[in-house]
Structure formats: structure tokens, C-alpha cells
Write a protein that holds these residues in place. Sequence first.
Motif, mmCIF file in Angstrom:
data_model
loop_
_atom_site.group_PDB
_atom_site.id
_atom_site.type_symbol
_atom_site.label_atom_id
_atom_site.label_comp_id
_atom_site.label_asym_id
_atom_site.label_seq_id
_atom_site.Cartn_x
_atom_site.Cartn_y
_atom_site.Cartn_z
ATOM 1 N N GLU A 567 0.707 -1.243 -0.145
ATOM 2 C CA GLU A 567 0.086 -0.101 -0.012
ATOM 3 C C GLU A 567 0.750 1.246 0.190
ATOM 4 O O GLU A 567 0.504 2.138 -0.534
ATOM 5 C CB GLU A 567 -0.947 -0.047 1.035
ATOM 6 C CG GLU A 567 -1.946 0.926 1.061
ATOM 7 C CD GLU A 567 -2.956 0.816 2.327
ATOM 8 O OE1 GLU A 567 -3.934 1.657 2.321
ATOM 9 O OE2 GLU A 567 -2.786 0.016 3.209
ATOM 10 N N THR A 570 3.390 1.267 -3.872
ATOM 11 C CA THR A 570 2.767 1.188 -5.212
ATOM 12 C C THR A 570 2.225 2.429 -5.801
ATOM 13 O O THR A 570 1.510 3.204 -5.076
ATOM 14 C CB THR A 570 1.819 0.171 -5.390
ATOM 15 O OG1 THR A 570 0.557 0.487 -4.420
ATOM 16 C CG2 THR A 570 2.223 -1.082 -5.041
ATOM 17 N N LYS A 571 2.492 2.811 -6.980
ATOM 18 C CA LYS A 571 1.783 4.053 -7.477
ATOM 19 C C LYS A 571 1.339 3.821 -9.312
ATOM 20 O O LYS A 571 2.316 3.296 -10.013
ATOM 21 C CB LYS A 571 2.956 5.192 -7.598
ATOM 22 C CG LYS A 571 2.502 6.605 -7.905
ATOM 23 C CD LYS A 571 3.579 7.442 -7.857
ATOM 24 C CE LYS A 571 2.974 9.069 -8.242
ATOM 25 N NZ LYS A 571 4.094 9.973 -8.103
ATOM 26 N N GLU A 573 -1.616 3.592 -6.192
ATOM 27 C CA GLU A 573 -1.554 2.800 -5.001
ATOM 28 C C GLU A 573 -2.773 1.849 -5.261
ATOM 29 O O GLU A 573 -3.873 1.833 -5.817
ATOM 30 C CB GLU A 573 -1.987 3.849 -3.832
ATOM 31 C CG GLU A 573 -2.157 3.188 -2.635
ATOM 32 C CD GLU A 573 -2.640 4.048 -1.573
ATOM 33 O OE1 GLU A 573 -3.490 3.508 -0.817
ATOM 34 O OE2 GLU A 573 -2.130 5.194 -1.304
ATOM 35 N N THR A 575 -3.896 -2.176 -3.260
ATOM 36 C CA THR A 575 -3.940 -2.946 -1.941
ATOM 37 C C THR A 575 -3.966 -4.603 -2.348
ATOM 38 O O THR A 575 -4.293 -4.831 -3.502
ATOM 39 C CB THR A 575 -5.086 -2.539 -1.071
ATOM 40 O OG1 THR A 575 -6.433 -2.981 -1.932
ATOM 41 C CG2 THR A 575 -5.022 -1.011 -0.644
#
Length: 617
Positions: A567, A570-571, A573, A575
Motif C-alpha cells: 500500500e 505502489t503508484k 496505489e 492494496t
Amino acid sequence: MNADWTNKTDSRSGISSNAQQPGTIFPQCEIRDIDDMHAIQLMKECFLQWQQDAKLIDSPLLEEGNLGLYLSNGQAVIGIEQPVADGHHTRFEASLYTRSERSNCFARLVLDRRTPGRELQALLQTSALLITQMFYHRLDMLFYGDLHSRQQINEKEARHQDTMFQIAKRLHDQNDVSSVLQVLLQDLTLLYPRATVNLYLSQDHVNGDSRVKPLPLRNGAEDIYARSFLSAKPLLHTEDEVISAAIPMSGKQAVYGVLSFDTPPEHWDESDIKALVMLADTAGSAFENAKLFEQSNLLIDELQLINELTKRLNQSLRLNEVFDFAMTELLNIFKADYCNVLQLSKEHNQFQIVASNVPMAANETYTADYGFCGIINSTKEPLIISDYWTNRFVDSKLMDGTACRSLIAAPVMSGAEVIGVILVSHKNPNYFSYENYKLLQVLSTHIALAISNASLHAEVRRMVITDNLTGLYARHYLNEQIQFRQRKDPCGSLVLVDIDHFKKVNDTYGHLTGDSILVKVSEVIRSCIRDSDIAARWGGEELAVYLPQIRSMQAYRIAERIRSMVELHTKPEVTVSCGLSEWTFEEDKLSVESLFYRADMALYEAKNNGRNRIMIG
């Protein structure tokens, strides 16, 4: 002279004789013109001996007169100078027959007396016959003495030839170089006990005999042995009442050394040089044959060694086993103290020790230009160091740390590129031979081939068991490892990781972005687990992590770390949801499918409960 005559000649008197023929008073033989000088001297000696004997018996021939010995041509040999022929003197003569015909006399006895007497003529004839018999007796003694001398010479020559034959046979019976040299020196010492014998070789050879020495070539113009070697000719030199002979020891291909022979002049004979030359030539031929025999055996041994090493190297396709086996075999082959195998990493541009019997050197790394490895990496050539302490042109931690002085090293090549280096060292100086240096070059080629095969196999295997996109293991490999672990571990846990709303990410940002998200999540998982843990792509956006010997509660904490890290890193973002299951040895045997089923059910529950969470099955 044309009488019947044999070819037996006394080398000292020059007189020849034939056997006595029946019907003659004395041996019928012929004195050749060339023998006259020796025959005259012999006849003179017989005449003087007869005179001494005649004095003892008061022979009338010696009373009141002159007695002389003359040749048939009137030349006086001994006695009165000229026969007197007048009315007051009477001359008596008696011939000494030495020709094949009785009428042809060789010499005459001449007696000059004042008082006549017929009995003197008969006595003179008897004396002439006696002197003739004395002459032939001495002639026979000379002749048979000469025969005996010749027989002794022939026997000596026969013994000498037999000795030379036996020496040559013993030399050619030897199959190794040391034995050839030992037989040569021993036999020369027996043949010439008063001589000093040494052997100067043009090539290095150690056999424990102090008489075998290296050939000095620095002062070739002044040194007799160097000149003999360079000219391939025997040379003699006399100094300080010692005769020195330098005889080259030659074969068909080359001159291998020089035989040194020093002896006092009284023990030297001109014929000795021929014998020494023959012995040196025989020894050179035997040395060459033994050298070729040793080289052929060495080549056979090397081929067998290479064949066996290659076969055993190719039995394993695991890179670390190839490194360890190569290191162990090289230690045994060269009887070395230490061996280090280094692999070059192109990515980091440094050498790493991948196999070594030096404990402190395990996994050591060096820059690509450091020490001997750096030299080999830049030149791509092998090297040999006779004494590191006296020829320290580069620094080496391995040589310093092990106190080694001798080194042979070779590059491990893959095509035209250096992929590693082999270092074999020993604590003694000048330990490795040129043959060791060449053999390591050959062996390094086969070791390089085994390393390339193992590397290629490892790469193919990695491609088979690895997902191309994420770099994680493939699902079938994960299944195999779980089954393997279940046979030896007491417990283990499985975590299934699914990216939430991954289809929406693909639809919104495109599949390339979706792939990058998948790769990023894979990197996060690798960063959160141990090296012994196994992460795999289970399918699509679902990833799996097997944690050997981990129970569910500890696995939960690891899964939570993965969830929170994804979470944050990451980009765009995203889950993840996780389902977790475990097995223990206390349960009935749990299949891999059942373990996955439990985790999958837990993952399904996490998704139904709002995603971005972890559930334990």
C-alpha cells in the motif's frame, strides 16, 4: 724375393718367417729386402753370443786369427774390416744360408789365420750352422712373441668391445632419464677409476647425483664445455698436468649435454677419446629415447587425466559442485598446498572466490584489476611465478596470507571473455614445472567448458522455474518445494496474495501499468521474506509465498508486513488481500492441493469482507 712366404710379420723386428720344411737342416724361409736391417742386427747379436760361448770352451777359431761376419755383398758386419789374402795368411769362409735356395747365402763367416788347417774349415762350417740355428731360434722367439703380443692386444680389444657393448645395452635398457645418466656415470667410473667424470646437462634435471650439473653457457667462448656443446664436437684441453676432455652427448634431435672427463696424462691414451665419444653418443641416444618415452607416458597420463576429469566434471550440472570438484582435483593433480577458483562478475566488475581450501578466503571479493587476477584478466594469458618473495611485482592477499612462494595460474575463458581465474600455489619456491604450467592451461579449458555447461543449465532451469515478468518462481516449482519440505520439516505456512481490483487498474491505466504494479508487488514480497522462503506467481495477479518451518501466527505478521508495504510503495496505489494456511507434522499428511485450498478459501473470505486484509484458513 720370390720364395714361398706367409704374411706374418713381427711388428718390432719386421722379420717374417714360415714353417720349417722337412729335409732341411734349418727352417727354410726368406728374408725380404725390407727385413735386411732387422736381420743384420739379429745376425750380429747371434754372432756375439756365439763368440761368448766359444770363449768358454776355448774354441780354436778364436786363437791367433781374425774372425768376422760379412754380408754376401762383402759388407763387414762385425770383426775384421778386410780379409787378408797373401802368402802368409789363409782365409776360411762359411756361408749362413737364409734364402730359400741353399746356394744363395745371406752372410758369411770369414776366418783369417796364419797357420793352415783343414779342421778349421769344418769347425767354421759347424759354427756357421750353429749361428744360423741361433738366428732362427731368436727369429722364432720374436715371431711368437709378436703373435702373443698381438693376441693380448686382440683379447684386450675384444674385452673392450664387449664392455662397450654391455654398457650400450645397459644404457638402452633404461626407460627413464635418471637411470640412463646413472648407468653412464657408474660405468665410466669403473672403466676409468683414476679419472674425474661429470655431466653437464643443458636442461633442468634432478636425480640426486652431484656429478650431474647444469651446463654453464654464459662464458661460451672461454668454457670448453660450452664450446663443445655449441659446436657438437669433442674438445681436449691440458692444464696443470691434467687432460680435460669435453664430449657432447648428442641424440638424433639435439645435443643434450656435455660429458666432462679429467685425468692425469700418464693415464690417458689417444684411443680413449674414441671410446668416450662412442659412449657419449650411445648415452645421448639412450637419453633421447628415455626422454621420448617419459614424454609419451606423460602425454598418455595427461590425456587419461583430462578424460577422467572432464567425465567427472560433466557428471554434475550444479555450479557450486563443479567449482568444489575442480578445486579438489587440482590440489591432488599438482600436489599443491592451496587452490582458489575465482569467478568474475561482469555486473559488479569483481572477482569472487567460489571454491578454496583457504578458510579465510571463503567468498572474498577483489576488484577486476587486483593482483594476479587483474593481470590475467587484462592479458587473458596464464602465468607462472617461481618465487613470489623475490619477484613481487604485484601484491596478492592470497599469497601473503598463505605464505606461498610458487604459483601457477590460468584464466577460465568462455569464448574470448574471461569468466574466472584458477590460482594454484605452494609454499616452496620453484615448485611447479613448466609441464605443470602447460597442464593447468589444458585443464582450465575443460573446467571452463564444465562451468559454461553448468551455468547454461542453471540459466535454463531458472527460466523454466521462473516467471518471466515478476522474476518469482513458477507455480510448479512452488508445488515441488512444498512437497520436498513436507518430507523433512515439522511445519510450514502458505500465504496467497491477490491484488485488489487489478482488472480496474488494467482498464484504467493500461496493461503496461498493470504489469509494472505486478512487478512492484513482487519486489515488495521478496523484500519482506527470507532467502529460504519461496515466492511464486500462482496465476494472473495472484502471488503465493511458502514459509518453511513457520506457524500461522508468525506467517500472519509477515503477511501483514507485505500488505502494508504494498500500500505504501505502489503508484498508482493498490492494496492486496491475503489468505493464509498452515500444516504441521501432528496432522495427518496434508497434500499440497489441500494446503492451497485452505489458503484460497481464506483469500476468498478476505475479499468478501472488504479486501485489503488477511484471513487465516
